[in-house]
Scaffold this motif. Structure first.
Motif, PDB file in Angstrom:
ATOM      1  N   ASN A   1     -16.020  18.929 -67.962  1.00  0.00           N
ATOM      2  CA  ASN A   1     -17.089  19.294 -68.243  1.00  0.00           C
ATOM      3  C   ASN A   1     -17.747  18.652 -69.683  1.00  0.00           C
ATOM      4  OD1 ASN A   1     -19.794  20.821 -67.449  1.00  0.00           O
ATOM      5  ND2 ASN A   1     -19.211  21.960 -69.523  1.00  0.00           N
ATOM      6  N   GLU A   2     -16.994  19.098 -70.535  1.00  0.00           N
ATOM      7  CA  GLU A   2     -17.600  18.674 -72.268  1.00  0.00           C
ATOM      8  C   GLU A   2     -17.671  17.293 -72.373  1.00  0.00           C
ATOM      9  OE1 GLU A   2     -19.115  19.246 -75.834  1.00  0.00           O
ATOM     10  OE2 GLU A   2     -18.954  20.660 -74.126  1.00  0.00           O
ATOM     11  N   ARG A   3     -16.527  16.505 -71.476  1.00  0.00           N
ATOM     12  CA  ARG A   3     -16.745  15.131 -71.987  1.00  0.00           C
ATOM     13  C   ARG A   3     -17.943  14.389 -71.368  1.00  0.00           C
ATOM     14  NH1 ARG A   3     -11.539  13.046 -68.165  1.00  0.00           N
ATOM     15  NH2 ARG A   3     -13.001  13.061 -66.057  1.00  0.00           N
ATOM     16  N   PHE A   4     -18.588  14.958 -70.406  1.00  0.00           N
ATOM     17  CA  PHE A   4     -19.899  14.370 -69.951  1.00  0.00           C
ATOM     18  C   PHE A   4     -20.730  14.424 -70.885  1.00  0.00           C
ATOM     19  CE2 PHE A   4     -17.341  15.502 -66.158  1.00  0.00           C
ATOM     20  CZ  PHE A   4     -17.026  14.222 -65.856  1.00  0.00           C
ATOM     21  N   PHE A   5     -20.775  15.872 -71.580  1.00  0.00           N
ATOM     22  CA  PHE A   5     -21.908  15.966 -72.783  1.00  0.00           C
ATOM     23  C   PHE A   5     -21.543  15.161 -73.847  1.00  0.00           C
ATOM     24  CE2 PHE A   5     -22.105  19.857 -70.058  1.00  0.00           C
ATOM     25  CZ  PHE A   5     -23.553  20.487 -70.351  1.00  0.00           C
ATOM     26  N   LYS A   6     -20.245  15.047 -74.166  1.00  0.00           N
ATOM     27  CA  LYS A   6     -20.081  14.221 -75.467  1.00  0.00           C
ATOM     28  C   LYS A   6     -20.638  12.468 -75.270  1.00  0.00           C
ATOM     29  CE  LYS A   6     -18.127  16.878 -78.044  1.00  0.00           C
ATOM     30  NZ  LYS A   6     -18.678  17.325 -79.338  1.00  0.00           N
ATOM     31  N   LEU A   7     -20.294  12.137 -73.771  1.00  0.00           N
ATOM     32  CA  LEU A   7     -20.791  10.818 -73.357  1.00  0.00           C
ATOM     33  C   LEU A   7     -22.354  10.460 -73.452  1.00  0.00           C
ATOM     34  CD1 LEU A   7     -18.332  10.010 -70.348  1.00  0.00           C
ATOM     35  CD2 LEU A   7     -18.328   8.767 -72.459  1.00  0.00           C
ATOM     36  N   THR A   8     -23.038  11.671 -72.817  1.00  0.00           N
ATOM     37  CA  THR A   8     -24.393  11.574 -73.117  1.00  0.00           C
ATOM     38  C   THR A   8     -24.960  11.794 -74.553  1.00  0.00           C
ATOM     39  OG1 THR A   8     -24.484  12.820 -70.863  1.00  0.00           O
ATOM     40  CG2 THR A   8     -26.508  12.667 -72.253  1.00  0.00           C
ATOM     41  N   GLN A   9     -24.216  12.366 -75.428  1.00  0.00           N
ATOM     42  CA  GLN A   9     -24.888  12.727 -76.696  1.00  0.00           C
ATOM     43  C   GLN A   9     -24.490  11.331 -77.313  1.00  0.00           C
ATOM     44  OE1 GLN A   9     -23.541  16.117 -78.760  1.00  0.00           O
ATOM     45  NE2 GLN A   9     -23.604  15.172 -80.708  1.00  0.00           N
ATOM     46  N   ALA A  10     -23.366  10.655 -77.195  1.00  0.00           N
ATOM     47  CA  ALA A  10     -23.007   9.143 -77.812  1.00  0.00           C
ATOM     48  C   ALA A  10     -24.309   8.405 -77.190  1.00  0.00           C
ATOM     49  CB  ALA A  10     -21.910   8.750 -77.226  1.00  0.00           C
ATOM     50  N   ARG A  11     -24.984   8.299 -76.214  1.00  0.00           N
ATOM     51  CA  ARG A  11     -26.028   7.629 -75.658  1.00  0.00           C
ATOM     52  C   ARG A  11     -27.278   8.038 -76.340  1.00  0.00           C
ATOM     53  NH1 ARG A  11     -28.051   3.150 -75.109  1.00  0.00           N
ATOM     54  NH2 ARG A  11     -29.652   3.009 -73.516  1.00  0.00           N
ATOM     55  N   PHE A  12     -27.387   9.421 -76.734  1.00  0.00           N
ATOM     56  CA  PHE A  12     -28.551   9.796 -77.297  1.00  0.00           C
ATOM     57  C   PHE A  12     -28.528   9.162 -78.767  1.00  0.00           C
ATOM     58  CE2 PHE A  12     -29.729  13.591 -80.417  1.00  0.00           C
ATOM     59  CZ  PHE A  12     -30.833  13.456 -80.377  1.00  0.00           C
ATOM     60  N   GLN A  13     -27.369   9.125 -79.390  1.00  0.00           N
ATOM     61  CA  GLN A  13     -27.247   8.780 -80.856  1.00  0.00           C
ATOM     62  C   GLN A  13     -27.635   7.191 -80.843  1.00  0.00           C
ATOM     63  OE1 GLN A  13     -23.360   9.861 -81.584  1.00  0.00           O
ATOM     64  NE2 GLN A  13     -24.027  12.020 -82.437  1.00  0.00           N
ATOM     65  N   GLU A  14     -27.208   6.484 -79.790  1.00  0.00           N
ATOM     66  CA  GLU A  14     -27.588   4.995 -79.789  1.00  0.00           C
ATOM     67  C   GLU A  14     -29.220   4.805 -79.607  1.00  0.00           C
ATOM     68  OE1 GLU A  14     -25.507   3.442 -76.374  1.00  0.00           O
ATOM     69  OE2 GLU A  14     -23.681   3.766 -77.037  1.00  0.00           O
ATOM     70  N   LEU A  15     -29.757   5.592 -78.596  1.00  0.00           N
ATOM     71  CA  LEU A  15     -31.354   5.489 -78.406  1.00  0.00           C
ATOM     72  C   LEU A  15     -32.075   5.672 -79.737  1.00  0.00           C
ATOM     73  CD1 LEU A  15     -31.303   7.146 -74.964  1.00  0.00           C
ATOM     74  CD2 LEU A  15     -31.914   4.888 -75.571  1.00  0.00           C
ATOM     75  N   LEU A  16     -31.406   6.623 -80.554  1.00  0.00           N
ATOM     76  CA  LEU A  16     -32.261   6.946 -81.781  1.00  0.00           C
ATOM     77  C   LEU A  16     -31.638   6.461 -83.017  1.00  0.00           C
ATOM     78  CD1 LEU A  16     -32.923  10.691 -80.468  1.00  0.00           C
ATOM     79  CD2 LEU A  16     -34.420   8.867 -80.896  1.00  0.00           C
ATOM     80  N   ALA A  17     -30.810   5.542 -83.156  1.00  0.00           N
ATOM     81  CA  ALA A  17     -29.987   4.839 -83.811  1.00  0.00           C
ATOM     82  C   ALA A  17     -31.023   4.519 -85.247  1.00  0.00           C
ATOM     83  CB  ALA A  17     -29.221   3.606 -83.637  1.00  0.00           C
ATOM     84  N   ASP A  18     -32.293   3.872 -84.810  1.00  0.00           N
ATOM     85  CA  ASP A  18     -33.206   3.233 -85.519  1.00  0.00           C
ATOM     86  C   ASP A  18     -33.776   4.507 -86.548  1.00  0.00           C
ATOM     87  OD1 ASP A  18     -32.767   0.966 -84.847  1.00  0.00           O
ATOM     88  OD2 ASP A  18     -34.367   0.924 -83.471  1.00  0.00           O
ATOM     89  N   TYR A  19     -33.656   5.708 -86.042  1.00  0.00           N
ATOM     90  CA  TYR A  19     -34.341   6.938 -86.729  1.00  0.00           C
ATOM     91  C   TYR A  19     -33.432   7.980 -87.728  1.00  0.00           C
ATOM     92  CZ  TYR A  19     -38.069   5.591 -83.527  1.00  0.00           C
ATOM     93  OH  TYR A  19     -38.908   4.850 -82.773  1.00  0.00           O
ATOM     94  N   ALA A  20     -32.118   7.696 -87.360  1.00  0.00           N
ATOM     95  CA  ALA A  20     -31.257   8.776 -87.863  1.00  0.00           C
ATOM     96  C   ALA A  20     -29.822   8.392 -87.675  1.00  0.00           C
ATOM     97  CB  ALA A  20     -31.527  10.374 -87.415  1.00  0.00           C
ATOM     98  N   ASP A  21     -28.754   8.512 -88.850  1.00  0.00           N
ATOM     99  CA  ASP A  21     -27.621   8.283 -88.503  1.00  0.00           C
ATOM    100  C   ASP A  21     -26.894   9.214 -87.345  1.00  0.00           C
ATOM    101  OD1 ASP A  21     -25.908  10.295 -89.785  1.00  0.00           O
ATOM    102  OD2 ASP A  21     -27.333   9.715 -91.490  1.00  0.00           O
TER     103      ASP A  21
END
Length: 233
Positions: A19-39
């Motif tokens: 279960n948790e690994r799917f949350f981690k993968l989605t969170q990584a995509r979230f960080q990519e999408l907002l890379a221009d706004y925050a590290d």
């Protein structure tokens, strides 16, 4: 004469299936999408804070996670997050809800083995529809004598469940990967708490191990559970 142990409770996510690994993968995509706004580290901290705040509103599960990502995106962009980013976050959550179930090693064998001699329960937190879907897809559903999908796992909750389905917490065991939700409160309720570590555990579920508790056990994986149950008697 009542045996020492008559009822076994199993956690679901990251105890029986991934279960948790799917949350981690989605969170990584979230960080990519907002890379221009925050590290990434800043985003991770803001998202975790939002999840903690929102548990009382949304409970545990994918839907609350997606809403927390959207809230964090709005906050870190100061209300300027592009609509396509919001759409992609929603679609990522929908993908998580459609993801096929993958059992962890020894899960099916462990449940089947103890179900031959003990009352077996599934006790899990999360969204009702999603947890029902995962259980149906897991192929394990018919092995359980009862299924409890709860909003929180506390000593009173374990007392009520083991009274309702068994011979009380004193004759029950809870097996799971969360020290905070599966192990500690089950022991505090008077039962056994069996910790089966998973490589990925949500930060909110961390807690110190009750090393001095007489009914605390730790297993490397579910393959050792049947032997432990036999030893307790």
């Amino acid at each position: 004469m009542t045996r020492n142990l008559t009822t076994i409770g199993f956690d679901a996510d990251d105890t029986l299936w991934h279960n948790e690994r799917f949350f981690k993968l989605t969170q990584a995509r979230f960080q990519e999408l907002l890379a221009d706004y925050a590290d990434p580290d800043h985003l991770a901290g803001r998202l975790l804070a939002a999840e903690k705040r929102n548990i009382a509103h949304y409970g545990f599960g994918i839907k609350g996670f997606v809403l927390s990502m959207i809230e964090t995106a709005i906050d870190v962009t100061e209300d300027r997050v592009p609509a396509p980013v919001i759409r992609e976050l929603i679609e990522a959550g929908q993908d998580m809800l459609r993801h096929p179930i993958e059992l962890l090693p020894h899960a099916a064998e462990a449940v089947a083995a103890v179900a031959e001699t003990h009352r077996v329960l599934l006790i899990t937190k999360g969204d009702l529809l999603d947890q029902e879907r995962k259980l149906a897809q897991s192929g394990l559903g018919e092995m359980f004598d009862g299924v409890e999908i709860v909003s929180a796992k506390t000593p009173p909750v374990y007392h009520a469940i083991f009274d309702r389905h068994g011979d009380g917490a004193a004759h029950a065991m809870m097996v799971g990967n969360s020290m905070k939700s599966d192990v500690v409160p089950a022991i505090e309720a008077g039962g056994w708490g069996v910790y089966v570590p998973h490589g990925l555990t949500w930060e909110i579920e961390h807690a110190d191990a009750p090393e001095q508790a007489a009914r605390y056990r730790e297993l490397p994986d579910l393959g050792a559970l049947a032997s432990l149950v036999r030893a307790i008697g």
